[in-house]
Design an enzyme around this catalytic site. Structure first.
Site, short mmCIF file in Angstrom:
data_model
loop_
_atom_site.label_atom_id
_atom_site.label_comp_id
_atom_site.label_asym_id
_atom_site.label_seq_id
_atom_site.Cartn_x
_atom_site.Cartn_y
_atom_site.Cartn_z
N TYR A 1 -6.29 7.08 32.60
CA TYR A 1 -5.67 7.60 31.39
C TYR A 1 -4.90 6.47 30.73
CZ TYR A 1 -2.61 10.29 28.33
OH TYR A 1 -1.95 10.77 27.22
N GLU B 1 -4.76 8.14 22.14
CA GLU B 1 -4.96 8.55 23.54
C GLU B 1 -6.41 8.33 23.95
OE1 GLU B 1 -5.16 12.82 24.69
OE2 GLU B 1 -3.37 12.37 25.87
#
Ligand code: GDP
Ligand code: MN
Length: 393
Positions: free
Chosen positions: A116, A204
């Site tokens: 991530y 993101e």
């Protein structure tokens, strides 16, 4: 403002952030043609909506998943047919879901590990913050809840920019070594440049992946831009997809009104963001529910007031309107004339309570009284809130 994943790839390419190549398609035929361009490669088809969680989402027609691995142009057309013009429901869309009008066909990659990576603007420290985790590919909210120690944050000094020791710290936190670590460091530097140059509010990548053939790639992308900086980026504004946004908010932005739709039934038309917040609070205090936040700004014109009225009346949930104006810069009589013009143009099918105070208030009240329209006048905010709550009850 947000953009689609296929548009994010353009920015990735421009800033040399490696990601698998992709093509957008609006019909099954286009999807098949796009798939043919990647002849021989394994492929993935992905629904393009402004929401994450697509992989685990479902379509209202019963079809499962907004992300699928596929193997041929025929399969691309088949899956596109099941996704296009259908509604995809994910954890981020809410019950209503989002209509899919585009899919992306991209080169699929084999995955060694999913990470991530995000860059956000942190309000508390007034700095960009880079967030990484070894637990990629799943909902970051779950990771934060179940294993908070697996999330690593690095705050960046806005003037100094990203420093190499910070990059090393993040690389180590992800356990990356050797050539993979080098690739990650380069990717992170370029991504930070992209974030700053494009005035992003958030960016993101979930997942960022490593592959068996030793590459680091951004496999997904979610972008949010700072609306107040969009004037500097006409190329990004051109990527705006209004069909993804609340139509009431799109109409409001065309007239430079600050509007946010809510779930209640009392519409508010207010000048000044602080007064608008206070108006919503006092409606709640007297047992009502605001249908929106609407700030017409300090110097609203008659046209803006009319536009605001139309947006409010276009919401079928609205059962009454409270206008709360403080005439500071603004002349109350100008507002009164705007309200009357708007009410005459749009009709006034529901109760309207108006509270005016400040500059030229007597004249404004007289103008409203003389209009012959069915307008209830209020003496102060509390009185106005009580009257509109009673009127919609
Ligand atoms: P999201 O569900 O909206 O976040 O969409 P993603 O683009 O993140 O895709 C969801 C999941 O599908 C990813 O976490 C991956 O596990 C998988 N996926 C997406 N693209 C590929 C690919 O090219 N190869 C493989 N093997 N899996 C993929
Ligand atoms: Mn994702």
């Amino acid at each position: 403002m947000n953009i689609h994943e296929y548009q994010a790839k353009e920015l990735f390419d421009r800033f040399q952030v490696p990601s698998p190549s992709g093509r957008v398609a609006s019909t099954p035929e286009e999807a098949a043609a796009a798939a043919k361009e990647f002849a021989g490669a394994k492929l993935v088809i992905k629904a393009q909506v402004h929401a994450g969680g697509r992989g685990k989402g479902h379509f209202k027609n019963g079809f499962q998943g907004g992300v699928h691995l596929i193997e041929s142009p025929e399969q691309a057309a088949e899956f596109a047919g099941k996704m296009l013009n259908e509604t995809l429901v994910t954890v981020q869309t809410g019950e209503a879901g989002k209509l899919v009008s585009k899919v992306m066909i991209a080169e699929a990659v084999d995955i060694t590990h999913e990470y991530y990576l995000a860059i956000l603007m942190d309000r508390a420290t007034c700095r960009p913050v880079i967030v990484v985790s070894t637990e990629g590919g799943m909902s970051i909210e779950d990771v934060a809840h179940n294993t908070p120690d697996k999330i690593v944050r690095q705050f960046i000094h806005p003037l100094l920019g990203l420093q190499s020791y910070e990059v090393r710290k993040l690389t180590a936190a992800l356990g990356l070594t050797g050539d993979i670590a080098k690739q990650f460091a380069k990717l992170l530097g370029n991504l930070y440049k992209l974030f700053i140059s494009c005035d992003c509010a958030m960016l993101e990548i979930n997942p960022l992946v490593t592959t068996p053939d030793g590459r680091v790639l951004a496999l997904d992308a979610k972008f949010g831009f700072d609306d107040n900086a969009l004037y500097r980026h006409p190329d990004i504004v051109a990527m705006r997809d209004k069909s993804e946004e609340d139509p009431r908010e799109v109409a409001a932005s065309e007239f430079e009104l600050n509007y946010i739709g809510l779930d209640g039934n009392i519409a508010c038309l207010v000048n000044g963001a602080g007064l608008a917040m206070a108006t919503m609070d006092i409606i709640k205090h007297f047992g009502g529910d605001p249908a929106n936040f609407l700030d017409v700004g300090g110097g609203a014109s008659k046209e803006q007031v009319t536009a605001a009225f139309k947006i409010i009346l276009g919401d079928p949930n609205v059962k009454g309107i409270l206008i709360n104006i403080f005439g500071g810069i603004m002349d109350c009589n100008v507002i009164a004339e705007g309200v009357i013009a708007a009410a005459k143009e749009t009709g006034l099918p529901i109760p309207l309570v108006v509270r005016l105070e400040g500059n030229n208030v007597e004249m404004g009240k007289a103008t409203l009284a003389a209009s012959g329209l069915n307008i209830v006048s209020a003496d102060d905010m509390a009185d106005g809130a009580k009257k509109i709550v009673a009127a919609v009850a």
